[in-house]
Every structure is written in structure tokens, then in C-alpha cells.
Enzyme design. Sequence first.
Site, mmCIF file in Angstrom:
data_model
loop_
_atom_site.group_PDB
_atom_site.id
_atom_site.type_symbol
_atom_site.label_atom_id
_atom_site.label_comp_id
_atom_site.label_asym_id
_atom_site.label_seq_id
_atom_site.Cartn_x
_atom_site.Cartn_y
_atom_site.Cartn_z
ATOM 1 N N CYS A 1 0.857 -1.178 0.000
ATOM 2 C CA CYS A 1 0.000 0.000 0.000
ATOM 3 C C CYS A 1 0.901 1.238 0.000
ATOM 4 O O CYS A 1 2.098 1.167 0.280
ATOM 5 C CB CYS A 1 -0.942 -0.005 1.203
ATOM 6 S SG CYS A 1 -0.125 0.314 2.784
ATOM 7 N N GLU B 1 -1.161 -0.575 14.526
ATOM 8 C CA GLU B 1 -1.759 0.711 14.153
ATOM 9 C C GLU B 1 -2.728 1.181 15.225
ATOM 10 O O GLU B 1 -2.736 2.356 15.601
ATOM 11 C CB GLU B 1 -2.493 0.604 12.808
ATOM 12 C CG GLU B 1 -3.147 1.908 12.412
ATOM 13 C CD GLU B 1 -4.030 1.794 11.179
ATOM 14 O OE1 GLU B 1 -5.035 2.531 11.120
ATOM 15 O OE2 GLU B 1 -3.730 0.989 10.286
ATOM 16 N N HIS C 1 -3.506 -4.829 17.042
ATOM 17 C CA HIS C 1 -2.806 -4.393 15.836
ATOM 18 C C HIS C 1 -1.939 -3.175 16.169
ATOM 19 O O HIS C 1 -2.390 -2.257 16.865
ATOM 20 C CB HIS C 1 -3.816 -4.046 14.736
ATOM 21 C CG HIS C 1 -3.195 -3.889 13.394
ATOM 22 N ND1 HIS C 1 -2.499 -2.755 13.033
ATOM 23 C CD2 HIS C 1 -3.152 -4.721 12.328
ATOM 24 C CE1 HIS C 1 -2.058 -2.899 11.798
ATOM 25 N NE2 HIS C 1 -2.441 -4.081 11.344
#
Length: 197
Positions: A14, A137, A135
Site C-alpha cells: 500500500c 496501528e 494491531h
Amino acid sequence: MDRKVTVAKSAGFCFGVERAVDQVYQQIDALKAGKAKGPIYTFGPIIHNEEVVKDLEEKGVMVLEDEAALRFLPKGQGTVIIRSHGVGKHIYDMLKAQGVRIVDATCPFVKKIHRIVQEQNLQGRRVIIIGDETHPEVEGIKGWGDARTMVVKNEEQMEKLPSFTGEKLCIVSQTTFNYNKFKDLVEKFEKKGYDIL
């Protein structure tokens, strides 16, 4: 028998991860050219790709696995690159206290969420993050809120939350979380009549 390989339009990293990986290689080049001083570290693996991480390690880049490792950095030496997942504010504070150079490769989309969480928290809103609490993030996003900041990833977890009647809420999402699931959870919060941003 002929075989044809077709690569999808969206193959590869990404935007945020590609940008972060590029920044690590730029730091390696700067070190080789004498324009930067080593050592070079990444806070966590820069990407979930063993081949890339191994290539970086062969070029001298070391991975700091957790915040405990920050306490052992040589004071005032080297560069720490924040990966695209981002980190909480306290990690920046720890790095600054160590006097190391920081290269912030946090994905701009994630960085925007950090700003929203910090701003809304300062304005008194309770922040709800929709995503996976384990996670990296989400851990980073949570680090821009306060003790009231909460994470939910499904309806079952949402139903276990206390009532927020009378509170102002700000709801944000992990960037890689399923949009339709996010939308469904936001609708469920709205049905409870909460003041939501």
C-alpha cells in the site's frame, strides 16, 4: 502448456508501507554517503515481509521490537524510523529523551487519525477506535487518546461497553478495518442516541 501470470492492479505494498520502506532505504543511502550518522533502527519491523526485513538487516538496519528496547539506545546516537503503522505520543517522547534522530514514516492517513484523536480528546470527547486492539496501528492510535479511549472490533464487544449517555464521542477506525463492518458499528452507536462525531 503455456501459462499466463496476470498481476492485479493493486499488487504490491500500500502507499503508506511503500513510502515507509523507501524512507528506510533513503536513510541507508544517506549513511553510506556520509550525510547521516548510524546506527539505523526501525521501531518494529518496517513491513510484514520477511524478505524486505532481512534485506534491511543485511544492510545494517536493526529492529527495535518494543518500547523497552528504546531505553537501551545509545543516547544521542542514530536514527529511529517510525513504521507506517505509527506509534503513540509517549514513544515520540521517549525517543526525544534519548536524543536520537526520528524519521517519521507513519502513513499520512494514520497520522490524520492521530491528529483527530488528540484534538477530540483535548476537546473532551471520549474516543472509540473501531479495529483490532492488538494491531500496531490501533495501539499507536490509542496512544494519542487518554485513559478513556476504548477499542471495539465487533458488535459483541460493543454491547459490553458501558453507557455513554451524556458523553460526547468521537469514533475513528483502523485504516485497514472492513468499511462495511465499521459502518454497521457506527449505526449501532447512533441507534443508542449518543452524541457522535
